[in-house]
Motif scaffolding. Structure first.
Motif, PDB file in Angstrom:
ATOM      1  N   GLY A 262     -64.386  21.721  18.452  1.00 28.17           N
ATOM      2  CA  GLY A 262     -64.879  20.384  18.170  1.00 28.17           C
ATOM      3  C   GLY A 262     -65.327  20.178  16.746  1.00 28.17           C
ATOM      4  N   ILE A 263     -65.657  21.246  16.026  1.00 27.70           N
ATOM      5  CA  ILE A 263     -66.207  21.065  14.681  1.00 27.70           C
ATOM      6  C   ILE A 263     -65.120  20.667  13.687  1.00 27.70           C
ATOM      7  N   ALA A 264     -64.018  21.407  13.636  1.00 28.91           N
ATOM      8  CA  ALA A 264     -62.944  21.042  12.711  1.00 28.91           C
ATOM      9  C   ALA A 264     -62.419  19.651  13.024  1.00 28.91           C
ATOM     10  N   GLU A 265     -62.311  19.352  14.325  1.00 33.20           N
ATOM     11  CA  GLU A 265     -61.815  18.027  14.727  1.00 33.20           C
ATOM     12  C   GLU A 265     -62.763  16.919  14.253  1.00 33.20           C
ATOM     13  N   ALA A 266     -64.073  17.159  14.358  1.00 29.68           N
ATOM     14  CA  ALA A 266     -65.045  16.153  13.924  1.00 29.68           C
ATOM     15  C   ALA A 266     -65.013  15.972  12.411  1.00 29.68           C
ATOM     16  N   ILE A 267     -64.815  17.066  11.682  1.00 31.07           N
ATOM     17  CA  ILE A 267     -64.731  16.973  10.222  1.00 31.07           C
ATOM     18  C   ILE A 267     -63.514  16.153   9.808  1.00 31.07           C
ATOM     19  N   ARG A 268     -62.377  16.415  10.450  1.00 27.75           N
ATOM     20  CA  ARG A 268     -61.157  15.655  10.114  1.00 27.75           C
ATOM     21  C   ARG A 268     -61.284  14.184  10.496  1.00 27.75           C
ATOM     22  N   ALA A 269     -62.097  13.895  11.508  1.00 29.49           N
ATOM     23  CA  ALA A 269     -62.256  12.516  11.975  1.00 29.49           C
ATOM     24  C   ALA A 269     -63.232  11.712  11.127  1.00 29.49           C
ATOM     25  N   ALA A 270     -63.935  12.369  10.214  1.00 29.05           N
ATOM     26  CA  ALA A 270     -64.879  11.662   9.358  1.00 29.05           C
ATOM     27  C   ALA A 270     -64.141  10.681   8.463  1.00 29.05           C
ATOM     28  N   PRO A 271     -64.782   9.605   8.033  1.00 29.90           N
ATOM     29  CA  PRO A 271     -64.132   8.648   7.138  1.00 29.90           C
ATOM     30  C   PRO A 271     -63.543   9.346   5.914  1.00 29.90           C
ATOM     31  N   PRO A 272     -62.369   8.939   5.476  1.00 32.29           N
ATOM     32  CA  PRO A 272     -61.688   9.650   4.383  1.00 32.29           C
ATOM     33  C   PRO A 272     -62.461   9.660   3.072  1.00 32.29           C
ATOM     34  N   GLN A 273     -63.372   8.697   2.874  1.00 27.75           N
ATOM     35  CA  GLN A 273     -64.116   8.670   1.613  1.00 27.75           C
ATOM     36  C   GLN A 273     -65.287   9.649   1.586  1.00 27.75           C
ATOM     37  N   VAL A 274     -65.587  10.294   2.711  1.00 32.36           N
ATOM     38  CA  VAL A 274     -66.696  11.254   2.747  1.00 32.36           C
ATOM     39  C   VAL A 274     -66.262  12.554   2.069  1.00 32.36           C
ATOM     40  N   PRO A 275     -66.901  12.961   0.960  1.00 29.49           N
ATOM     41  CA  PRO A 275     -66.510  14.207   0.294  1.00 29.49           C
ATOM     42  C   PRO A 275     -66.804  15.426   1.174  1.00 29.49           C
ATOM     43  N   LYS A 276     -65.866  16.350   1.157  1.00 33.92           N
ATOM     44  CA  LYS A 276     -66.020  17.612   1.886  1.00 33.92           C
ATOM     45  C   LYS A 276     -65.812  18.716   0.851  1.00 33.92           C
ATOM     46  N   VAL A 277     -66.886  19.369   0.446  1.00 31.76           N
ATOM     47  CA  VAL A 277     -66.907  20.193  -0.760  1.00 31.76           C
ATOM     48  C   VAL A 277     -67.134  21.659  -0.405  1.00 31.76           C
ATOM     49  N   PHE A 278     -66.274  22.516  -0.913  1.00 33.73           N
ATOM     50  CA  PHE A 278     -66.478  23.958  -0.805  1.00 33.73           C
ATOM     51  C   PHE A 278     -67.105  24.452  -2.092  1.00 33.73           C
ATOM     52  N   VAL A 279     -68.270  25.101  -1.987  1.00 31.02           N
ATOM     53  CA  VAL A 279     -68.941  25.682  -3.145  1.00 31.02           C
ATOM     54  C   VAL A 279     -68.590  27.166  -3.187  1.00 31.02           C
ATOM     55  N   GLY A 280     -67.709  27.534  -4.098  1.00 31.79           N
ATOM     56  CA  GLY A 280     -67.285  28.929  -4.205  1.00 31.79           C
ATOM     57  C   GLY A 280     -68.405  29.819  -4.713  1.00 31.79           C
ATOM     58  N   ASN A 281     -68.511  31.006  -4.143  1.00 36.51           N
ATOM     59  CA  ASN A 281     -69.511  31.953  -4.615  1.00 36.51           C
ATOM     60  C   ASN A 281     -69.222  32.370  -6.057  1.00 36.51           C
ATOM     61  N   ILE A 282     -70.253  32.790  -6.760  1.00 41.03           N
ATOM     62  CA  ILE A 282     -70.084  33.243  -8.140  1.00 41.03           C
ATOM     63  C   ILE A 282     -69.689  34.713  -8.185  1.00 41.03           C
ATOM     64  N   LEU A 283     -70.283  35.524  -7.319  1.00 43.15           N
ATOM     65  CA  LEU A 283     -70.004  36.957  -7.302  1.00 43.15           C
ATOM     66  C   LEU A 283     -69.250  37.350  -6.039  1.00 43.15           C
ATOM     67  N   GLU A 284     -68.516  38.440  -6.146  1.00 42.83           N
ATOM     68  CA  GLU A 284     -67.968  39.063  -4.950  1.00 42.83           C
ATOM     69  C   GLU A 284     -69.098  39.657  -4.118  1.00 42.83           C
ATOM     70  N   ALA A 303     -58.067  26.880   8.786  1.00 41.44           N
ATOM     71  CA  ALA A 303     -58.946  26.764   9.952  1.00 41.44           C
ATOM     72  C   ALA A 303     -59.334  25.320  10.236  1.00 41.44           C
ATOM     73  N   GLY A 304     -59.525  24.535   9.169  1.00 45.44           N
ATOM     74  CA  GLY A 304     -59.999  23.164   9.357  1.00 45.44           C
ATOM     75  C   GLY A 304     -58.901  22.137   9.505  1.00 45.44           C
ATOM     76  N   GLY A 305     -57.714  22.431   8.970  1.00 47.24           N
ATOM     77  CA  GLY A 305     -56.616  21.489   9.053  1.00 47.24           C
ATOM     78  C   GLY A 305     -56.608  20.509   7.905  1.00 47.24           C
ATOM     79  N   PRO A 306     -55.536  19.696   7.817  1.00 49.33           N
ATOM     80  CA  PRO A 306     -55.405  18.721   6.724  1.00 49.33           C
ATOM     81  C   PRO A 306     -56.590  17.765   6.691  1.00 49.33           C
ATOM     82  N   GLY A 307     -57.082  17.525   5.481  1.00 54.24           N
ATOM     83  CA  GLY A 307     -58.188  16.584   5.331  1.00 54.24           C
ATOM     84  C   GLY A 307     -59.555  17.188   5.535  1.00 54.24           C
TER      85      GLY A 307
END
Length: 378
Positions: A262-284, A303-307
């Motif tokens: 249900g989580i990935a599906e809910a994220i994809r169903a969010a309005p397209p203008q809602v930013p979905k941001v991955f913050v990459g780690n600085i260190l390994e 895992a999350g699918g398109p969008g």
């Protein structure tokens, strides 16, 4: 107030959480239910419950970010001693349960009574050989509330928040007590348990993680169906103005949330203008030695699918040299997918703490993204 949902657990997101709270965002932290280290390990082994440690830690972080460092928060932040003497640990725990701790005398009677009641409920549910070493008082209170309210984790979190006067929200992505994390390495090795995956040995770290899966704890069977999402998490996703993935332990605290039904599906169903941001780690870290930010982006998209991802926030230093801090090299960028999420690259490292994000700078950029995206429909 703008609403931000953060996927991650542990201490990796601490600085950004606090900066968001101080800028008056309405923050919801979505944390793992499968932590199997520290105080959570003893609780899960003894009681067969979901992990309390990341929940409590995220709530304490919010309390500090919101300026709620009360006697209650100080009490919940306390830990028992690091000793192997069971009689000494029992005596120390009894000191808290008896109501003799000086901080309790500074609290309102109703709050003090509720805390002691939850501690006594916890006490009534554990055996005499329970491992109290370095046990978190906050975890014990939250566990007591969990049992006092019919094993309803959302109600337990609600009363814990009220005791601390916290405005923000923290929810486990699933309320399933049985979930355990497993990693399959690229050489075929299988590593079970969040704490073992977080601390891969040199050989395992060199092999690298191919994928992570959620299992039924104890018997190792892959879940017949994915664990169900916590309804409170789905509600938060549906009203978010921005979603944030990381920073933190990628394969144990960030990516597995998308395996919860249900989580990935809910994220994809969010309005397209809602930013979905991955913050990459600085260190390994041991989970990501030899990897790249681009590999993690691909894993999230798979895992999350398109969008499911619109932006990647990437630290990019000023010097073209291989760098190391705290025993780990700086994570390489890799080749990001063409036509994929937008790249937000800059020097995001805290100038005073190597390997950590400059949280105010990150939060400022997130605010600009929300402003540009416009309001999400109600």
């Amino acid at each position: 107030m703008k609403r931000i949902v953060m996927f991650g657990g542990g201490s990796g997101s601490r600085d950004i959480t606090m900066a968001l709270c101080r800028q008056r965002y309405e923050v919801t932290r979505v944390v793992p239910a499968w932590d199997s280290g520290g105080s959570s390990r003893a609780l899960r082994a003894a009681l067969g419950i979901l992990a309390m440690g990341d929940i409590r830690q995220a709530l304490m972080t919010m309390a500090h970010g919101e300026g709620r460092v009360s006697s209650v928060v100080r009490f919940f932040n306390a830990r028992l001693s690091e000793t192997s003497s069971q009689p000494d640990l029992l005596a120390e725990f009894d000191f808290y349960v008896s109501g003799a701790h000086p901080l309790l005398a500074t609290m309102e009677p109703g709050i003090r009574g509720a805390i002691l009641n939850y501690l006594r409920v916890f006490q009534s549910n554990i055996a005499g050989d329970f491992d109290f070493c370095r046990g978190s008082i906050g975890n014990f209170v939250l566990t007591g509330a969990y049992f006092a309210h019919g094993r309803d984790i959302n109600t337990a979190i609600f009363v814990f928040r009220k005791l601390c006067a916290i405005d923000g929200h923290v929810w486990p992505s699933t309320a399933d007590d049985t979930v355990e994390l497993r990693a399959v390495l690229r050489d075929g090795q299988v590593v079970r348990g969040q704490e073992r995956i977080t601390d891969l040995n040199a050989e395992q770290a060199q092999a690298g993680i191919e994928r992570v899966e959620l299992l039924h704890a104890g018997d190792g069977r892959p879940a017949a169906s994915r664990p169900a999402a916590n309804p409170a998490v789905l509600e938060a996703i549906g009203t978010a103005d921005l979603m944030l993935f990381g920073p933190g332990s990628f394969y144990t605290s960030t990516l597995p949330h998308l395996s919860v039904a249900g989580i990935a599906e809910a994220i994809r169903a969010a309005p397209p203008q809602v930013p979905k941001v991955f913050v990459g780690n600085i260190l390994e870290c041991p989970e990501t030695i030899g990897g790249t930010v681009a590999e993690q982006v691909r894993a999230l998209l798979q895992a999350g699918g398109p969008g499911s991802l619109t932006h990647v926030l990437l630290n990019r230093g000023w010097v073209p040299f291989e760098r190391v801090a705290k025993g780990f090299r700086y994570l390489h960028e890799g080749v990001l997918p063409e036509g994929g999420p937008g790249l937000l690259a800059d020097d995001f490292e805290d100038p005073w703490h190597r390997g950590r994000h400059d949280a105010p700078k990150v939060v400022e950029l997130l605010g600009e993204l929300i402003t540009r995206s416009g309001p999400a429909p109600n």
